[in-house]
Enzyme design. Sequence first.
Site, mmCIF file in Angstrom:
data_model
loop_
_atom_site.group_PDB
_atom_site.id
_atom_site.type_symbol
_atom_site.label_atom_id
_atom_site.label_comp_id
_atom_site.label_asym_id
_atom_site.label_seq_id
_atom_site.Cartn_x
_atom_site.Cartn_y
_atom_site.Cartn_z
ATOM 1 C CB THR A 42 -1.309 0.099 1.362
ATOM 2 O OG1 THR A 42 -1.962 -0.803 1.331
ATOM 3 C CG2 THR A 42 -1.970 0.852 1.148
ATOM 4 C CB SER A 50 1.785 -8.130 1.253
ATOM 5 O OG SER A 50 1.188 -8.170 1.739
ATOM 6 C CB SER A 51 -1.497 -11.401 -0.333
ATOM 7 O OG SER A 51 -2.773 -11.020 0.152
ATOM 8 C CB THR A 88 0.132 -4.470 6.308
ATOM 9 O OG1 THR A 88 -1.104 -3.861 5.797
ATOM 10 C CG2 THR A 88 0.658 -2.922 6.499
ATOM 11 C CG ASP A 89 -2.506 -8.280 4.258
ATOM 12 O OD1 ASP A 89 -2.328 -7.094 4.895
ATOM 13 O OD2 ASP A 89 -3.427 -8.403 2.778
ATOM 14 C CB THR A 124 2.327 -10.683 15.316
ATOM 15 O OG1 THR A 124 1.360 -11.304 14.470
ATOM 16 C CG2 THR A 124 1.324 -10.677 16.106
ATOM 17 C CB THR A 152 -0.085 -19.991 23.539
ATOM 18 O OG1 THR A 152 -1.368 -19.156 24.097
ATOM 19 C CG2 THR A 152 0.797 -18.962 23.617
ATOM 20 C CD GLN A 153 -6.189 -21.985 19.840
ATOM 21 O OE1 GLN A 153 -7.240 -21.393 19.739
ATOM 22 N NE2 GLN A 153 -6.327 -23.286 19.903
ATOM 23 C CB CYS A 154 -2.893 -16.259 24.507
ATOM 24 S SG CYS A 154 -3.921 -17.780 25.500
#
Length: 347
Positions: free
Chosen positions: A17, A62-63, A93-94, A170, A281-283
């Site tokens: 972008t 970026s995808s 950014t993706d 992330t 972890t998913q956290c």
Amino acid sequence: MKTADCPSVLLIYTGGTIGMIENPETGALESFNFDQLLKHVPELKRFNCHISTYQFNPPIDSSDMEPELWAKIVKIISSHYNDYDGFVILHGTDTMAYTACALSFMLENLSKPVILTGSQLPIGMLRTDGKENLITAIEIAAARRPDGTPMVPEVCIFFENELMRGNRTTKINAENFNAFRSFNYPPLAKVGIHIRYEEHLIRRPDPSRPMKPHYLFDTNVVVLTLFPGIRESIVSSVLHVPGIKAVVLKTFGSGNAPQKEWLIRQLKEANERGIVIVNITQCQRGVVEMQRYGTGLQLLQTGVISGYDSTPECAVTKLMFLLGHGLNQQEIRRLMDSNLAGEITKE
């Protein structure tokens, strides 16, 4: 090129972008030629810094970013490594966090700044965040300590006033300017009126070793996210994907999984087939502690290894990197348990 008094930075535009402008006739966003960079960002003329540019042709959404393009970026940096004091990579950014993680492993013993940045709004728009991100990223890439060494000899992401270690970062937001977060490691610098570096947090290279570029990846990795009610047939199908060599297992809380006989059996059999299974972890914040509860201890007993506080992006790219070098399961397990580039916290 660099001189004693005027640092030099190579600006690598991959796509995204930040490098878009609006076509006045169609209203569509289109990539502009970075040879016209000074026209769109005239503030760069005020830098006491020599800026050169390299542009992907065509620019990459970026995808579509993938290991072959990571290798291209590393080749550009490696071939110009002695010519510049720092590098700024403009990236969508993706998948920026994936690229930052990958580069942190591919650029072994890096001794110069490699700063990734981008924007949520195109640089040609009035309220763009792209100009500030670009200008500050260049300033950080050119910054030197009193002894002349680079201030931040790491792969980092700079976004919305924070400089973050690349393999700790992330994407968390598709709407606001604060698109990225480093949950398990503090920012290396915060930007306001001044840029305040946290030097005790910044990694320093071994001066006796040169920077060593790497180019090999093996993408036979899959991410398996556990959820309440997950079926054995789903887990089994993932663990039996032809050619699969490693699994990033996203578990609950501090590394816990359902106490199902079939799940333990499936994971144990996969480990015995040579598949490396890494527990994260998913956290967003926190660390895997499989010895804390019985529901995590059972995973440890099947051969699942801890990913500590790795981000999903880091766990995936680190596994692909290690697999690409033809290492056996035992060696990959050992290196996944090692802090190679500041990517995990081990007490």
